[in-house]
Design an enzyme around this catalytic site. Structure first.
Site, PDB file in Angstrom:
ATOM      1  N   ASP A 107      13.260  21.598  33.584  1.00 14.63           N
ATOM      2  CA  ASP A 107      13.876  21.504  32.270  1.00 14.63           C
ATOM      3  C   ASP A 107      12.862  22.056  31.265  1.00 14.63           C
ATOM      4  O   ASP A 107      11.752  21.536  31.166  1.00 14.63           O
ATOM      5  CB  ASP A 107      14.156  20.017  31.981  1.00 14.63           C
ATOM      6  CG  ASP A 107      15.328  19.812  31.068  1.00 14.63           C
ATOM      7  OD1 ASP A 107      15.446  20.555  30.088  1.00 14.63           O
ATOM      8  OD2 ASP A 107      16.130  18.884  31.323  1.00 14.63           O
ATOM      9  N   ASP A 209      16.750  23.543  27.408  1.00 14.73           N
ATOM     10  CA  ASP A 209      17.208  22.518  26.481  1.00 14.73           C
ATOM     11  C   ASP A 209      17.539  23.154  25.122  1.00 14.73           C
ATOM     12  O   ASP A 209      16.715  23.905  24.574  1.00 14.73           O
ATOM     13  CB  ASP A 209      16.081  21.487  26.313  1.00 14.73           C
ATOM     14  CG  ASP A 209      16.496  20.268  25.515  1.00 14.73           C
ATOM     15  OD1 ASP A 209      17.276  19.460  26.033  1.00 14.73           O
ATOM     16  OD2 ASP A 209      16.033  20.124  24.367  1.00 14.73           O
ATOM     17  N   GLU A 268      21.558  25.028  27.961  1.00 17.88           N
ATOM     18  CA  GLU A 268      22.331  23.960  27.319  1.00 17.88           C
ATOM     19  C   GLU A 268      22.775  24.457  25.946  1.00 17.88           C
ATOM     20  O   GLU A 268      22.028  24.378  24.976  1.00 17.88           O
ATOM     21  CB  GLU A 268      21.499  22.686  27.159  1.00 17.88           C
ATOM     22  CG  GLU A 268      22.324  21.562  26.567  1.00 17.88           C
ATOM     23  CD  GLU A 268      21.513  20.450  25.902  1.00 17.88           C
ATOM     24  OE1 GLU A 268      22.069  19.362  25.715  1.00 17.88           O
ATOM     25  OE2 GLU A 268      20.345  20.666  25.554  1.00 17.88           O
ATOM     26  N   HIS A 331      22.747  13.224  31.569  1.00 17.15           N
ATOM     27  CA  HIS A 331      21.951  12.138  30.996  1.00 17.15           C
ATOM     28  C   HIS A 331      22.256  11.880  29.526  1.00 17.15           C
ATOM     29  O   HIS A 331      21.577  11.083  28.895  1.00 17.15           O
ATOM     30  CB  HIS A 331      20.468  12.474  31.163  1.00 17.15           C
ATOM     31  CG  HIS A 331      20.088  13.702  30.392  1.00 17.15           C
ATOM     32  ND1 HIS A 331      20.559  14.962  30.717  1.00 17.15           N
ATOM     33  CD2 HIS A 331      19.317  13.872  29.301  1.00 17.15           C
ATOM     34  CE1 HIS A 331      20.099  15.832  29.855  1.00 17.15           C
ATOM     35  NE2 HIS A 331      19.344  15.201  28.983  1.00 17.15           N
ATOM     36  N   ASP A 332      23.215  12.596  28.968  1.00 11.63           N
ATOM     37  CA  ASP A 332      23.554  12.407  27.551  1.00 11.63           C
ATOM     38  C   ASP A 332      24.943  11.818  27.332  1.00 11.63           C
ATOM     39  O   ASP A 332      25.274  11.479  26.194  1.00 11.63           O
ATOM     40  CB  ASP A 332      23.488  13.755  26.807  1.00 11.63           C
ATOM     41  CG  ASP A 332      22.066  14.289  26.670  1.00 11.63           C
ATOM     42  OD1 ASP A 332      21.135  13.467  26.559  1.00 11.63           O
ATOM     43  OD2 ASP A 332      21.898  15.525  26.669  1.00 11.63           O
TER      44      ASP A 332
HETATM   45  C1  NOJ Z   1      19.303  17.772  24.746  1.00 11.35           C
HETATM   46  C2  NOJ Z   1      18.924  16.832  25.820  1.00 11.35           C
HETATM   47  O1  NOJ Z   1      19.884  16.898  26.847  1.00 11.35           O
HETATM   48  C3  NOJ Z   1      18.825  15.458  25.193  1.00 11.35           C
HETATM   49  O2  NOJ Z   1      18.654  14.461  26.158  1.00 11.35           O
HETATM   50  C4  NOJ Z   1      17.681  15.494  24.217  1.00 11.35           C
HETATM   51  O3  NOJ Z   1      17.636  14.262  23.533  1.00 11.35           O
HETATM   52  C5  NOJ Z   1      17.853  16.620  23.200  1.00 11.35           C
HETATM   53  N1  NOJ Z   1      18.227  17.852  23.830  1.00 11.35           N
HETATM   54  C6  NOJ Z   1      16.586  16.874  22.460  1.00 11.35           C
HETATM   55  O4  NOJ Z   1      15.671  17.514  23.304  1.00 11.35           O
END
Ligand code: NOJ
Ligand code: CA
Length: 544
Positions: A107, A209, A268, A331-332
């Site tokens: 990542d 990210d 992402e 994870h979000d």
């Molecule tokens: C996206 C990530 O998936 C998330 O978990 C993170 O908090 C934010 N980017 C900031 O890096």
């Protein structure tokens, strides 16, 4: 580098033909009893991934970090946080994964660093520090106002006042995550060096990210207002993301990756925007990202029509030669077994969802635990760890619930750790765990395993065209996957009742046989032009 990890054949490209599995390292397996998952823990569990049959592992960040955002705030891009292990552990992980034919995806969190990164420590030391311009510093507007109206995704203005140097710095997320200044060539060079560092260590790919935030408007114009609930949603993000400069940068990054064999980048694409925007990041000539996440699947209600349309939109948005990918959990977001919960039918739905994800045209991304239909954990307020939950409770309970420890067995702490973990284990871990599901041939785990195995050996599932057979689906989806050497039919019943799904195209009635079905079904049941499906049936059929 020409190693053959045992998987490579003329026709098999891991990130395109394979299945990718996301590990949230804090929560996968703890080897040393500190309650936090680590790299040796992952190494000890690689057999599970081999058994499941996935091709690659994406690790959420394992770099040194003060953990304000649990690793998405990096204080050293070329090291491993001691809580996760050492660089030697990492090398061992890469080596052992490769031995099993598993690729490793890192990542890369390059939009921002931690405020504790030495670059930022220098940057904020004085206005004339050589690294001042490595981050985004601005004077306030006249009248003691903020430089502009940009918002932090985690709440409040995106600008933080620095008392010592009397300027604001930009942070798109927490104030402990200052945004790097990608317009500075030295920053770009340093971050490309990071990419090279991990490529040379044998990493196979990267998840980028929030890459579409790297560049901001050069004039720092205010975002226009928009009706919305939270501060962040109350503006159109015209000037703080998706700037045109991103495309040439991605082409440069791609050129760097292409100097190594079979490396990939998945981006992402951050925050809700039309999927055409995500599609654009594959590049006009497919020379930017290999894959871009399209998060629309994580937002669909449990309706066949909704998925049908989301697939059609994604297929239509991608240029020829651009390869789709699909994801249901990460994870979000709330775990999809819980998003689609339906009491006793929840596992049945999870199996339909798995069949969908693993039979579409595009690379499937799995999230640890979904192979046992792991549910969203319930974390009491006093135990909340996620900064989002701390800030927004009870409106948003944060993301801890999708990050609870992997339940490996029914022993104390679910076999995750010998000590209480950083987040409490799910209350159902005694019944819902990997060991129990391995023993049950009808488990969700074995369903995933069978689907993945079928996908691996099926040219139609890996590469075939996607052709929906029902134009306006109500309860069921039916589609063909068509490759020159093979055609498969996939049928998915989203309802708890038997359905007769009316096809818009006739199928030859006799030739189909089930390769996989959640129902006890040897043959396709066609009544005229209708397909008879059992409640929540998911099946894949081949022609004899
Ligand atoms: C996206 C990530 O998936 C998330 O978990 C993170 O908090 C934010 N980017 C900031 O890096
Ligand atoms: Ca540990």
């Amino acid at each position: 580098m020409t190693e053959d990890y045992g998987l490579r054949t003329e026709d098999y490209l891991w990130w395109r033909d394979g299945v990718i599995y996301q590990i949230y390292p804090r929560s996968f397996a703890d080897s040393n009893g500190d309650g936090i998952g680590d790299l040796p823990g992952i190494i000890a569990r690689l057999d599970h991934l081999s058994e499941l049959g996935v091709d690659a592992v994406w690790l959420s960040p394992v770099y040194p970090s003060p953990m304000y955002d649990f690793g998405y705030d990096v204080s050293d891009y070329c090291e491993i946080d001691p809580v996760f292990g050492t660089l030697a552990d990492f090398d061992r992980l890469v080596q052992q994964a490769h031995q099993r034919g598993l690729r490793i995806i890192m990542d890369l969190v390059l939009n921002h660093s931690s405020h504790q990164h030495p670059w930022f420590v220098e940057s904020r030391a004085s206005r004339d520090n050589p690294r001042r311009d490595w981050y985004i510093w601005r004077d306030g507007a006249t009248g003691g106002k903020l430089p502009n109206n940009w918002q932090s995704f985690f709440g409040g203005p995106a600008w933080e006042w620095d008392e010592r140097t009397q300027q604001y710095y930009l942070h798109s997320f927490l104030k402990e995550q200052p945004d790097l200044n990608w317009r500075n060539p030295a920053v770009k060079e340093a971050l490309f060096d990071v990419v090279r560092f991990w490529l040379e260590r044998g990493v196979d790919g990267f998840r980028l990210d929030v890459f579409n935030l790297y560049f901001k408007d050069a004039l720092f114009r205010d975002n226009p207002p928009r009706p919305g609930l939270r501060g962040y949603d109350r503006q159109w993000h015209v000037y703080d993301k998706d700037q045109p400069e991103m495309h040439p940068l991605l082409r440069e990054l791609r050129a760097l990756l292409d100097r190594y064999p079979e490396r990939m980048a998945v981006g992402e694409t951050f925050s809700d925007h039309p999927i055409e925007m995500a599609a654009a990041y594959y590049g006009e000539n497919n020379d930017e990202l290999h894959l871009a996440f399209n998060f629309h699947f994580t937002q669909q209600p449990w309706r066949a029509r909704a998925f049908h349309e989301a697939i059609a939109q994604w297929e239509a948005a991608l240029r020829p030669g651009a390869w789709p990918c699909y994801v249901l959990s990460n994870h979000d977001v709330v775990r999809h077994a819980s998003r689609y919960a339906a009491g006793l039918h929840t596992d049945a739905r999870a199996q339909v969802a798995a069949a969908l994800l693993l039979t579409l045209r595009g690379t499937p991304f799995l999230y640890y635990g979904e192979e046992i239909a792991m549910r969203q954990g319930q974390i009491p307020r006093a135990e909340i760890q996620d900064p989002v939950g701390k800030r927004y409770w009870p409106f948003h309970k944060g993301r801890d619930g999708c990050r609870t420890p992997m339940p490996w067995d029914d022993s104390p702490n679910a076999g995750f750790s010998v000590n209480p973990p950083w987040l409490r284990v799910n209350p159902d871990y005694r019944e819902r765990n990997v060991a129990a599901q391995r023993q049950d041939p009808n488990s969700v785990f074995h369903w995933y395993r069978r689907l993945i195995a079928l996908r691996r050996t099926s040219p139609a599932l890996r590469r075939g065209a996607y052709r929906p057979l029902i134009r306006r689906p109500v309860h069921a989806l039916a589609y063909l996957r068509e490759a020159p050497e093979q055609t498969l039919l996939v049928a998915l019943n989203f309802s708890s009742r038997p359905v007769l799904a009316v096809l818009d195209e006739p199928l030859p009635a006799r030739d189909w046989h089930a390769l996989l079905s959640t129902a006890d079904r040897p043959e396709l049941e066609l009544l005229g032009n209708s397909l008879a499906l059992a409640p929540y049936e998911a099946c894949v059929l081949g022609m004899a």
